[in-house]
Design an enzyme around this catalytic site. Structure first.
Site, PDB file in Angstrom:
ATOM      1  CE  LYS A 128      -2.485   1.655   3.643  1.00  0.00           C
ATOM      2  NZ  LYS A 128      -2.511   3.125   3.667  1.00  0.00           N
ATOM      3  CG  ASP A 167      -5.033   4.397   1.243  1.00  0.00           C
ATOM      4  OD1 ASP A 167      -6.187   4.740   0.926  1.00  0.00           O
ATOM      5  OD2 ASP A 167      -4.647   4.333   2.426  1.00  0.00           O
ATOM      6  CE  LYS A 227      -7.901   6.715   3.739  1.00  0.00           C
ATOM      7  NZ  LYS A 227      -6.506   6.211   3.652  1.00  0.00           N
ATOM      8  CG  ASP A 270     -12.611  17.206  -6.499  1.00  0.00           C
ATOM      9  OD1 ASP A 270     -13.570  17.947  -6.826  1.00  0.00           O
ATOM     10  OD2 ASP A 270     -11.448  17.614  -6.363  1.00  0.00           O
ATOM     11  CB  THR A 305     -10.508   4.499  12.330  1.00  0.00           C
ATOM     12  OG1 THR A 305      -9.293   4.742  11.640  1.00  0.00           O
ATOM     13  CG2 THR A 305     -11.162   3.267  11.757  1.00  0.00           C
ATOM     14  NE  ARG A 322       2.369   2.718  12.826  1.00  0.00           N
ATOM     15  CZ  ARG A 322       1.548   3.515  13.506  1.00  0.00           C
ATOM     16  NH1 ARG A 322       2.035   4.500  14.232  1.00  0.00           N
ATOM     17  NH2 ARG A 322       0.253   3.319  13.435  1.00  0.00           N
TER      18      ARG A 322
END
Ligand code: C5P
Length: 230
Positions: free
Chosen positions: A34, A58, A60, A63, A119, A210
């Site tokens: 990603k 990614d 997002k 518009d 989130t 991570r």
């Protein structure tokens, strides 16, 4: 129910060389890599090409329909396997993106994934934006809208997987970040699940950053998560 659940590694870095090195190391265990806005705005399409073939872009998109359709057409030559947009852009925007993605050859059409409620947004933040009813209700409302408009799947938190699978059935891909192997540091992720928990709830793909990229031995960390999914 048993579904096959794959591993996506989030390469959250602005550095192409770091991303390339990590992708090469982890390729045996990871289905997709990603690349997000941090990487894309630093390195552009050329950077995406350097990372190679198995990319989840990614970015997002959110518009007006015409602009999002153009952005999807611009992404198609990069052949990302997955591309994200915000469900909050509405039915017309999503339908325009779906149509634009369909201009790709069948083999190279990116899967379109909708993000519902970030989130980082809680019920109070939603209420301040004029949305009553809480986050789960809004996630479900936007998920239904996005699926009806033609997306291939949704990005959702581990805590939303079972609800979305129950409500929407088997078809939509559920791509799930916020994954922490047992014992791993949560970092800034508030609501997490282990790989096995998210897979059991009905996830198709797990997004892990991570716990793999920051591990002393990233290959071993990825192998351990893959073993948990097998
Ligand atoms: O390092 P970590 O495993 O927390 O990385 C998770 C990845 O998933 C990051 O790239 C993060 O931006 C992304 N993500 C997330 N939560 C969402 C959507 C995307 O953590 N709701």
């Amino acid at each position: 129910m048993s579904r096959r659940c794959g591993l996506i590694v989030a390469l959250d870095t602005p550095d192409v060389a770091v991303a390339r090195r990590m992708a090469a190391t982890l390729a045996p265990w990871c289905g997709l890599f990603k690349l997000g806005l941090e990487f894309f705005l630093a390195n552009g399409p050329a950077g995406v090409r350097e990372v190679g073939g198995r990319v989840f872009l990614d970015v997002k998109l959110h518009d007006i329909p015409n602009t999002v359709a153009g952005a999807v057409r611009s992404a198609v030559p990069l052949a990302p396997r997955m591309l994200t947009l915000h469900a909050a852009g509405g039915t017309a925007m999503i339908a325009a993106a779906v149509q634009a993605a369909a201009t790709a050859d069948a083999d190279h059409r990116p899967l379109l994934l909708a993000v519902t409620v970030l989130t980082s947004i809680d019920a109070a933040a939603l209420a301040a934006m004029g949305v009553a009813g809480g986050t789960r209700q809004q996630v479900l409302r936007l998920a239904r809208l996005a699926v009806a408009a033609g997306v291939d799947g949704l990005v959702c938190a581990p805590s939303e997987v079972a609800m979305l699978r129950d409500a929407l059935g088997e078809a939509p891909l559920l791509v799930v970040p916020g994954i922490r192997p047992a014992g791993a540091a949560a970092g800034d992720q508030a609501r997490t699940a282990t790989p096995a928990e998210a897979a059991a709830a009905g996830a198709d793909w797990l997004v892990v950053g991570r716990p793999i990229t920051g591990a002393p031995d990233p290959l071993a960390a990825a192998a351990a998560i893959s073993a948990e999914l097998a």
